[in-house]
Design a protein around this motif. Structure first.
Motif, mmCIF file in Angstrom:
data_model
loop_
_atom_site.group_PDB
_atom_site.id
_atom_site.type_symbol
_atom_site.label_atom_id
_atom_site.label_comp_id
_atom_site.label_asym_id
_atom_site.label_seq_id
_atom_site.Cartn_x
_atom_site.Cartn_y
_atom_site.Cartn_z
ATOM 1 N N ASN A 168 10.197 11.327 -0.681
ATOM 2 C CA ASN A 168 8.770 11.668 -0.716
ATOM 3 C C ASN A 168 7.879 10.515 -0.274
ATOM 4 O O ASN A 168 6.709 10.721 0.046
ATOM 5 N N PHE A 169 8.422 9.285 -0.203
ATOM 6 C CA PHE A 169 7.622 8.152 0.266
ATOM 7 C C PHE A 169 7.229 8.294 1.728
ATOM 8 O O PHE A 169 6.290 7.642 2.189
ATOM 9 N N PHE A 170 7.933 9.154 2.488
ATOM 10 C CA PHE A 170 7.605 9.320 3.907
ATOM 11 C C PHE A 170 6.308 10.086 4.107
ATOM 12 O O PHE A 170 5.848 10.244 5.245
ATOM 13 N N ALA A 171 5.690 10.533 3.016
ATOM 14 C CA ALA A 171 4.349 11.104 3.131
ATOM 15 C C ALA A 171 3.342 10.071 3.626
ATOM 16 O O ALA A 171 2.318 10.444 4.213
ATOM 17 N N ALA A 172 3.617 8.776 3.402
ATOM 18 C CA ALA A 172 2.680 7.733 3.859
ATOM 19 C C ALA A 172 2.614 7.663 5.387
ATOM 20 O O ALA A 172 1.527 7.798 5.969
ATOM 21 N N PRO A 173 3.738 7.457 6.093
ATOM 22 C CA PRO A 173 3.611 7.479 7.563
ATOM 23 C C PRO A 173 3.197 8.840 8.099
ATOM 24 O O PRO A 173 2.556 8.925 9.150
ATOM 25 N N PHE A 174 3.539 9.915 7.394
ATOM 26 C CA PHE A 174 3.080 11.249 7.804
ATOM 27 C C PHE A 174 1.556 11.295 7.793
ATOM 28 O O PHE A 174 0.918 11.803 8.718
ATOM 29 N N GLY A 175 0.957 10.741 6.746
ATOM 30 C CA GLY A 175 -0.495 10.696 6.668
ATOM 31 C C GLY A 175 -1.111 9.847 7.769
ATOM 32 O O GLY A 175 -2.145 10.212 8.349
ATOM 33 N N ALA A 217 5.573 1.634 12.141
ATOM 34 C CA ALA A 217 6.061 0.480 11.382
ATOM 35 C C ALA A 217 6.408 0.872 9.948
ATOM 36 O O ALA A 217 7.474 0.512 9.426
ATOM 37 N N VAL A 218 5.522 1.623 9.309
ATOM 38 C CA VAL A 218 5.786 2.059 7.934
ATOM 39 C C VAL A 218 7.000 2.976 7.896
ATOM 40 O O VAL A 218 7.853 2.873 7.001
ATOM 41 N N TRP A 219 7.093 3.876 8.874
ATOM 42 C CA TRP A 219 8.238 4.791 8.938
ATOM 43 C C TRP A 219 9.550 4.023 9.079
ATOM 44 O O TRP A 219 10.536 4.346 8.399
ATOM 45 N N LEU A 220 9.571 3.012 9.942
ATOM 46 C CA LEU A 220 10.804 2.242 10.151
ATOM 47 C C LEU A 220 11.213 1.485 8.888
ATOM 48 O O LEU A 220 12.396 1.456 8.520
ATOM 49 N N VAL A 221 10.247 0.877 8.208
ATOM 50 C CA VAL A 221 10.560 0.148 6.972
ATOM 51 C C VAL A 221 11.134 1.106 5.929
ATOM 52 O O VAL A 221 12.154 0.828 5.282
ATOM 53 N N LEU A 222 10.477 2.243 5.764
ATOM 54 C CA LEU A 222 10.957 3.215 4.781
ATOM 55 C C LEU A 222 12.303 3.806 5.190
ATOM 56 O O LEU A 222 13.154 4.092 4.328
ATOM 57 N N LEU A 223 12.519 3.989 6.498
ATOM 58 C CA LEU A 223 13.798 4.526 6.965
ATOM 59 C C LEU A 223 14.937 3.568 6.624
ATOM 60 O O LEU A 223 16.010 3.998 6.177
ATOM 61 N N VAL A 224 14.695 2.270 6.836
ATOM 62 C CA VAL A 224 15.708 1.272 6.459
ATOM 63 C C VAL A 224 16.008 1.375 4.960
ATOM 64 O O VAL A 224 17.166 1.363 4.532
#
Length: 334
Positions: free
Chosen positions: A10-17, A48-55
């Motif tokens: 659910n943290f991927f809502a941030a880059p989605f936003g 950038a946020v998506w990549l960090v969270l993906l890692v």
């Protein structure tokens, strides 16, 4: 990997936003002379946020055996796994103006993942007897948001036939899941406090469908007007929910507001460009700035929670030590 290995889907809502906000500024640049660089910078931030969270999420699912399947079967978390690929599609849209061939590949690969996950999760819900009280608006993400975002993305990269196909997936799933969701919200107990912000997702399907339809059919028709009307209704419903939102303690779940409200803002700016009222550009700028302030406030509050070490979920408790038994001493029968 430390704290990042506790990244839930659910943290991927941030880059989605952030991609939603970037899309708003992209439309503003085309209709109200906003600088194009703002949208580009927001897409870079989202990436950038998506990549960090993906890692972090990859560390989560690779360091704990069976973690990915557990997430896909979890009645609360499972819908959010699809957001990882939905964000990738949005990033492909942002890339299209600069590298169209690469953007098309990104969109197509992400689209296949989104539709595949949507199909698997639909089958999971059909066979898993989900608890209705754990049903939450996030269930609109895999097939409704996934299908409609895929429709707009495919059309943007020059594949309108694929866009129409995905539009059908999104619309039909919205009719089915959306009606079940409203039944749950109307007639069942209130959502648990951590899931209260997901009610913001209820406003998203109509404007996302409206934007997808505008991509397919630029001239407004009856369907476009109908989607705009339902967007207005659900936006007014959100106003009634503000007191509930204000009583809810801040959690990462508040990122659910960001893409949902960005979709409303983007559709409003798109309609202003069609209708051209006297203050069209001023109203468009006002909408974009209000949305930017809202998402900026959620981002600042998230940074504060990160600094205070309250943003990520706590680490799982250590496993209990193995039980030990003492053998009886030789020569002393029991």
């Amino acid at each position: 990997m430390g704290i990042l290995s506790r990244t839930p889907p659910n943290f991927f809502a941030a880059p989605f936003g952030f991609t939603g906000l970037a899309g708003t500024w992209l439309v503003l640049s085309r209709t109200a002379n906003a600088p194009r660089g703002v949208s580009a910078a927001l897409y870079v931030l989202a990436a950038a946020v998506w990549l960090v969270l993906l890692v972090g999420y990859l560390a989560r699912v690779t360091t704990t055996r069976g973690r990915l399947m557990a997430d896909l079967r979890d009645p609360v978390l499972s819908p959010f796994v699809s957001v990882i690929a939905i964000v990738a599609m949005q990033l492909g849209v942002g890339l299209h103006s600069y590298a169209p061939r690469t953007a098309t590949v990104v969109v197509d690969v992400a689209l296949v993942v989104v539709i595949g996950l949507g199909g698997w999760l639909t089958g999971q819900w059909m066979t898993g007897a989900p608890d209705q009280d754990k049903f939450h608006p996030g269930y609109l993400l895999p097939t409704v948001a996934g299908g409609l975002v895929a429709s707009a993305a495919a059309t943007t990269v020059g594949q309108p036939g694929l866009g129409r196909l995905c539009f059908g997936i999104g619309i039909v799933c919205w009719l089915v899941i959306g009606s079940l969701m409203l039944q749950r919200l109307f007639f069942r107990p209130p959502l648990p406090t951590p899931l209260v912000p997901t009610m913001a997702i209820e406003v998203a399907p109509a404007p996302v469908a409206g934007l997808a339809w505008f991509a397919l059919t630029p001239a407004p028709d009856t369907l476009a007007f109908g989607l705009a009307g339902y967007t207005i209704l659900m936006t007014l419903a959100q106003i009634r929910l503000i007191p509930i939102y204000l009583r809810t303690p801040f959690t990462p779940g508040f990122w659910a507001f960001t893409f949902s409200y960005a979709a409303v803002a983007t559709l409003a700016i798109r309609w202003l460009a069609v209708e051209r009222p006297p203050a069209q550009q001023a109203l468009s700028w006002l909408i974009a700035l209000l949305l930017t302030a809202l998402i900026g406030a959620i981002a600042v509050r998230s940074v504060i929670a990160l600094v205070q070490r309250t943003y990520f979920p706590p680490p799982p408790p250590p496993p209990p030590p193995p039980a030990t038994t003492t053998a009886p001493e030789s020569g002393h029968p029991r």
